[in-house]
Design a protein around this motif. Structure first.
Motif, PDB file in Angstrom:
ATOM      1  N   GLN A  86      -1.029  -4.202   3.648  1.00  0.00           N
ATOM      2  CA  GLN A  86      -0.714  -3.078   4.521  1.00  0.00           C
ATOM      3  C   GLN A  86       0.215  -2.096   3.815  1.00  0.00           C
ATOM      4  O   GLN A  86       0.048  -0.872   3.918  1.00  0.00           O
ATOM      5  N   VAL A 129      -1.793   0.081   1.525  1.00  0.00           N
ATOM      6  CA  VAL A 129      -2.504   1.152   2.224  1.00  0.00           C
ATOM      7  C   VAL A 129      -1.551   2.301   2.542  1.00  0.00           C
ATOM      8  O   VAL A 129      -1.914   3.480   2.434  1.00  0.00           O
ATOM      9  N   TYR A 173      -2.688   5.584   0.363  1.00  0.00           N
ATOM     10  CA  TYR A 173      -3.676   5.945   1.378  1.00  0.00           C
ATOM     11  C   TYR A 173      -4.628   7.032   0.908  1.00  0.00           C
ATOM     12  O   TYR A 173      -5.763   7.127   1.374  1.00  0.00           O
ATOM     13  N   THR A 232      -7.813   1.956  -1.258  1.00  0.00           N
ATOM     14  CA  THR A 232      -7.939   1.653   0.180  1.00  0.00           C
ATOM     15  C   THR A 232      -9.297   1.058   0.533  1.00  0.00           C
ATOM     16  O   THR A 232      -9.378   0.194   1.409  1.00  0.00           O
ATOM     17  N   TYR A 286      -3.350   2.954   8.543  1.00  0.00           N
ATOM     18  CA  TYR A 286      -4.196   3.837   7.738  1.00  0.00           C
ATOM     19  C   TYR A 286      -4.472   5.139   8.475  1.00  0.00           C
ATOM     20  O   TYR A 286      -4.382   6.232   7.903  1.00  0.00           O
TER      21      TYR A 286
END
Length: 1014
Positions: free
Chosen positions: A797, A800, A804, A810, A851
């Motif tokens: 996480q 991401v 991003y 990603t 995201y």
């Protein structure tokens, strides 16, 4: 003669009866009354009526201009014509007084858009437009070809869309053939136009318009097929007969063009989708033409086929290839059109035509003719059985000619290589049919098939020296074509297999000896070495091909023994090359070896083969390989060797891993594989130290990481065989990934070498996706989830959040999450007492929301930059200093786009307001920054949105919402300074809270009110 079409009530044109076969255009016409219904286009500026020359200049800029700014201006000006209430009369003005072809093209385009509207024009007006265009092209047959084409398309659209229109008990748009016959009575130019009309109409009737109901299209197409298409074909054939009846003047461009257009018309008729099957054009060799039964008489006449064969022999290549294309369709006619005697007679005529072409092969030197003739030959076997072909009187001579033609084609490997596919298709299907032939007539394939195979083998080996010495493109580099041709050859090669096997043994021994001599010579890598390696690569491919052919043709123990003889040589070559790694390595030979191994696997490894197969007799003597268990050991040793030494060669690694993946699919093979030492080594040592392709070095592209998923899928299948519920074994298997994740955590915490972390995480995500894909039981999946949660999922996480904006990072992570959410084989059905289902859902939701939030924030920042630029440009319009002119020009494209599409910014404002008011907006600050600029640029649209929301609510709430909107803009000025933005952001926070509370009151809200985007 008179060529004239009634135009009522517009009376656009009039024609006089002139016997010199041309039509005079009459300019002194009475004033044209206004049309019944205007074109649906925007109002055109009054300057249009003043200066036709300016409009023509704009047309020129639009269609052939090179200056982008001028082109954008021209597009903007000309688009305003589209909805003008005077559009029809202006199109007429462009056609009658325009001096450039581009002005006429614009008029034709506008007419086409008008008649294609879902809401049709009145019947009378459509008749007038059609007749006007017919008169126009008749009076000016020497218009630019693209203008004639565009105008005829309008006629075709009108005819199709009005096919069932009735006026005075008559179908008013079905008289097109009668209209065209008037053109055919005129000059050659008029004949060409008439034929193009029919050709374009046939194409239009066959064209599916997905914006309209498909049932209506089929109804129109079927009616056209039943009422007109046969007449069009007969008319076209009669024109071709007239052409052949007179001496051809091939220097006359008009005559050539006429013949070309007539042949294209015939081809369009034969390509018609007669039964609505919408056949896939890519499946060329499987196509059958569903000729209607009512056409039988045309096809039963021998003169029909003779006509097109004669045309082929009489016309230059540009035209003769069209005659051959028509013959391809004739050869594809459905079998059920004929009775058995009729079919035999029809086939006989086709074979006679083939014989005549092959006896006079001069025209086949043209690539277009050659390609169509190869297609023609392939279609013969597609639609006719071998038993029918051998009964034709000319068959023995024709099969000899075809064999010689094929051999010559294969020997000239550089000429039209794409056409060879059709020749190999013919021979593949012929040989595959041999076991089913019941006729006593000899098929002669046992004579010619080995010759075809020999020609393919020798021509490919001979090509290597030419490719290397002349630095040509190597056919081996086009693996898709090579594989396709080899798969076709495998069937042909098994016919009279003894001859093919003897040839390959001889060539392999000879080239292997030469290769060994070059390896031991002191000269190093030379041109001779490159040639020898290329020849060996071809030979390995060919051995794999003939071994794989066992599955496609009747085989005997003797044939299996021959396969063993050939396979021994390839396995010996593998051993020789692997011993010399990394010094003596060749990518092409390695790829060929992997092809061979895969073909051998499909043929001789697995449950379908008895252990007593003779293939292992010779292999046992030479190599000590006695059964498929030993072969599997050889396979795995080769796989491990490739993964160790070919880490930087993506094609070899990718093909090797695909081979490993194919081996790991069957449970029986898995049970055998896990007992092999090489497999045990892989399960315990899957690190970049032993397998370099698992490394994260900058020398590897990120796309190379994709093969890691395949590797771990196969590896996990092997692990699963004996895993059971042994968590310790699973932990040991995951140890390399554990070490990698711990390294990532440490680097994240110390904030250094971020690029290495990113590459490592991409690899880990792909590894884990492969593992997750293979874990199809609840127990094994739970082991993976417990390993990932709660320690490592947050790392993904965080990745991401940080990267991003980089899909290379990603995408693998999101694909991993998607794979974890797949309930394959009910693996997500956790125990009732287990919280794993909730935890998995929570982590996936968190990942998606994270995201979404960061992407949304990034998009808002980009939008804010654009809106700020637009706002500042508009604010400074008219008072820019000269030094800013160059900077202003840089944004011209953006400004022009926004001027032509003002709804884009309005839609964006609607989306952002919808997010603020009705959604759980987690990035309110980011959303507020571009929203202020959008409101200031579109105050009118903002007022409409405000009114829409307020009016959709009950009366007691309307005043509350109105006050909320007044408070939103309180103290906000007409600028985008930081202080003003911050004030708006504060107001927006209060606005969102107050609106939510107002809408929540009384629990009564109309469903339609929850949308500001409609």
């Amino acid at each position: 003669m008179a060529l004239h079409f009634q135009v009522e009530p517009l009376k656009f044109l009039q024609h006089e009866n002139i016997k010199l076969n041309y039509l005079k255009f009459v300019h002194d016409l009475p004033p044209t009354p206004k049309p019944h219904l205007a074109f649906p286009f925007v109002y055109l500026p009054s300057t249009f009526l003043v200066s036709l020359a300016e409009l023509e200049a704009l047309c020129t800029h639009l269609y052939i201009g090179t200056d982008l700014t001028q082109r954008i201006e021209a597009e903007k000006a000309l688009l305003e014509l589209i909805d003008s209430p005077e559009c029809l009369s202006k199109c007429q003005l462009l056609l009658e007084q325009g001096t450039t072809s581009y002005a006429q093209l614009l008029a034709a385009t506008c007419l086409s858009k008008l008649v294609s509207r879902i809401s049709p024009l009145p019947v009378e007006q459509r008749i007038d437009i059609r007749n006007y265009i017919l008169n126009y092209v008749a009076s000016q047959p020497k218009l630019a070809p693209f203008v004639i084409q565009a105008l005829i398309q309008v006629i075709a659209k009108i005819t199709k869309l009005g096919w069932f229109e009735v006026q005075k008990d008559q179908f008013v748009f079905r008289e097109i053939i009668a209209d065209v016959k008037k053109f055919l009575q005129g000059t050659v130019e008029h004949c060409i136009i008439g034929v193009i009309i029919l050709s374009e109409l046939t194409q239009e009737m066959n064209l599916v318009d997905y914006s309209r109901p498909s049932a209506k299209h089929r109804k129109i197409a079927t009616s056209f097929r039943d009422t007109s298409l046969k007449d069009i074909l007969v008319l076209a054939c009669s024109l071709l007969k007239e052409v052949l009846a007179k001496p051809l003047n091939l220097q006359d461009q008009f005559q050539q063009n006429l013949v070309m257009q007539v042949l294209k018309l015939v081809l369009n008729c034969l390509n018609f989708d007669f039964i609505g099957s919408s056949a896939d054009e890519s499946a060329d060799d499987l196509c059958t033409v569903q000729i209607p039964t009512t056409w039988r008489t045309i096809f039963l006449e021998p003169e029909t086929l003779d006509l097109f064969f004669n045309l082929y022999h009489s016309l230059p290549p540009l035209l003769s290839q069209l005659a051959l294309a028509c013959l391809v369709q004739f050869a594809s006619t459905r079998r059920s059109l004929f009775s058995s005697p009729e079919r035999a007679k029809y086939l006989g005529n086709l074979i006679k035509g083939v014989k005549r072409i092959l006896e006079n092969p001069q025209g086949l030197s043209d690539p277009g003719n050659y390609h169509e003739f190869c297609r023609f030959l392939a279609r013969l076997k597609t639609n006719y059985q071998l038993g029918e072909l051998v009964m034709v009187k000319e068959y023995p001579e024709v099969i000899r000619l075809i064999a010689n033609f094929t051999i010559t084609s294969l020997q000239h490997w550089e000429f039209a290589p794409n056409s060879v596919h059709y020749l190999l298709t013919l021979w593949q299907r012929m040989v595959a049919s041999v076991p089913f032939v019941k006729s006593t007539e000899p098929h002669l394939l046992d004579t010619y098939a080995p010759e075809i195979t020999k020609a393919f083998i020798t021509s490919r080996l001979d090509s290597v020296a030419i490719v290397v010495r002349d630095h040509l493109d190597d056919p081996l580099d086009d693996t898709a074509t090579v594989f396709q041709q080899l798969e076709q050859l495998c069937t042909v090669s098994r016919c009279e297999y003894e001859k093919t096997c003897s040839l390959l043994v001889q060539l392999f021994d000879q080239n292997a000896q030469n290769y060994q001599k070059l390896l031991h010579s002191a000269s190093g890598i030379t041109v001779d070495m490159a040639i020898q390696e290329g020849r060996l690569a071809w030979l390995v491919y060919l051995v794999g091909t003939v071994v794989g052919g066992r599955l496609t043709y009747t085989s005997t123990d003797e044939h299996d023994a021959m396969d063993g003889e050939l396979s021994c040589r390839v396995f010996q070559l593998i051993s020789l090359m692997d011993t010399g790694l990394p010094r003596c390595s060749n990518e092409k030979i390695e790829l060929a070896v992997l092809w061979f191994l895969d073909q051998f696997r499909k043929t001789y490894v697995g449950d379908q083969l008895q252990r007593t197969s003779k293939v292992y007799a010779r292999m046992s003597e030479v190599l000590g390989i006695t059964d498929d268990n030993h072969v599997l050991e050889t396979f795995m040793t080769k796989i491990v060797t490739n993964l160790k030494y070919w880490g930087r060669c993506e094609p070899v690694i990718s093909r090797t891993l695909q081979f490993l993946n194919d081996l790991s699919v069957g449970y029986i093979l898995l049970k055998k594989l896990v007992k092999i030492d090489a497999v045990k080594f892989m399960l315990k040592n899957h690190t970049n130290e032993h397998f370099p392709f698992l490394g994260i070095s900058d020398s590897y592209s990120l796309s190379d990481f994709r093969c890691r998923t395949t590797f771990y899928t196969a590896l996990t299948r092997l692990l699963m065989v004996d895993l059971g519920e042994d968590e310790d074994e699973f932990e040991n298997f995951m140890l390399p990934l554990t070490v990698s994740f711990e390294t990532v955590l440490q680097i994240f915490n110390n904030n250094f070498k971020q690029e290495d972390v990113k590459r490592m995480l991409i690899g880990l995500a792909r590894d884990l996706r492969g593992i997750a894909f293979a874990l199809n039981t609840k127990t094994s999946y739970t082991m993976l989830f417990d390993w990932m949660y709660p320690t490592y999922l947050p790392v993904l996480q965080r990745a991401v959040e940080q990267w991003y904006a980089e899909p290379a990072c990603t995408t693998p992570i999101l694909k991993l999450i998607a794979e974890l959410m797949q309930n394959r084989s009910q693996r997500l059905n956790f125990d009732v007492s287990s919280p794993n289902g909730i935890l998995l859902f929570r982590e996936a939701s968190k990942m998606i929301c994270t995201y979404d939030t960061v992407v949304c924030s990034s998009c808002c920042a980009s939008l804010d930059y654009i809106v700020t630029y637009l706002f500042k440009h508009i604010a400074k319009e008219g008072k820019k200093p000269l030094r800013c002119r160059e900077a202003a020009q840089a944004g011209q494209r953006l400004l022009h786009f926004m001027q032509q599409n003002p709804d884009v910014l309005q839609q964006m404002m609607s989306v952002l307001m919808n997010t603020i008011v009705f959604e759980d907006c987690r990035n309110q600050w980011s959303v507020s920054r571009p929203l202020l600029g959008l409101i200031l640029l579109n105050e009118k649209h903002f007022s409409e949105l405000r009114a829409s929301l307020i009016n959709s609510q009950p009366l007691p709430k309307q005043e509350v919402l109105a006050q909320c909107f007044r408070n939103l803009m309180e103290g906000v000025e007409q600028n985008l300074s930081i202080k003003n933005r911050d004030r708006f952001t504060q107001n927006l926070s209060v606005f969102r809270r107050d609106v939510a509370e107002a809408l929540r009151c009384d629990g009564h809200t109309e469903p339609c009110s929850l949308d500001m985007m409609s």
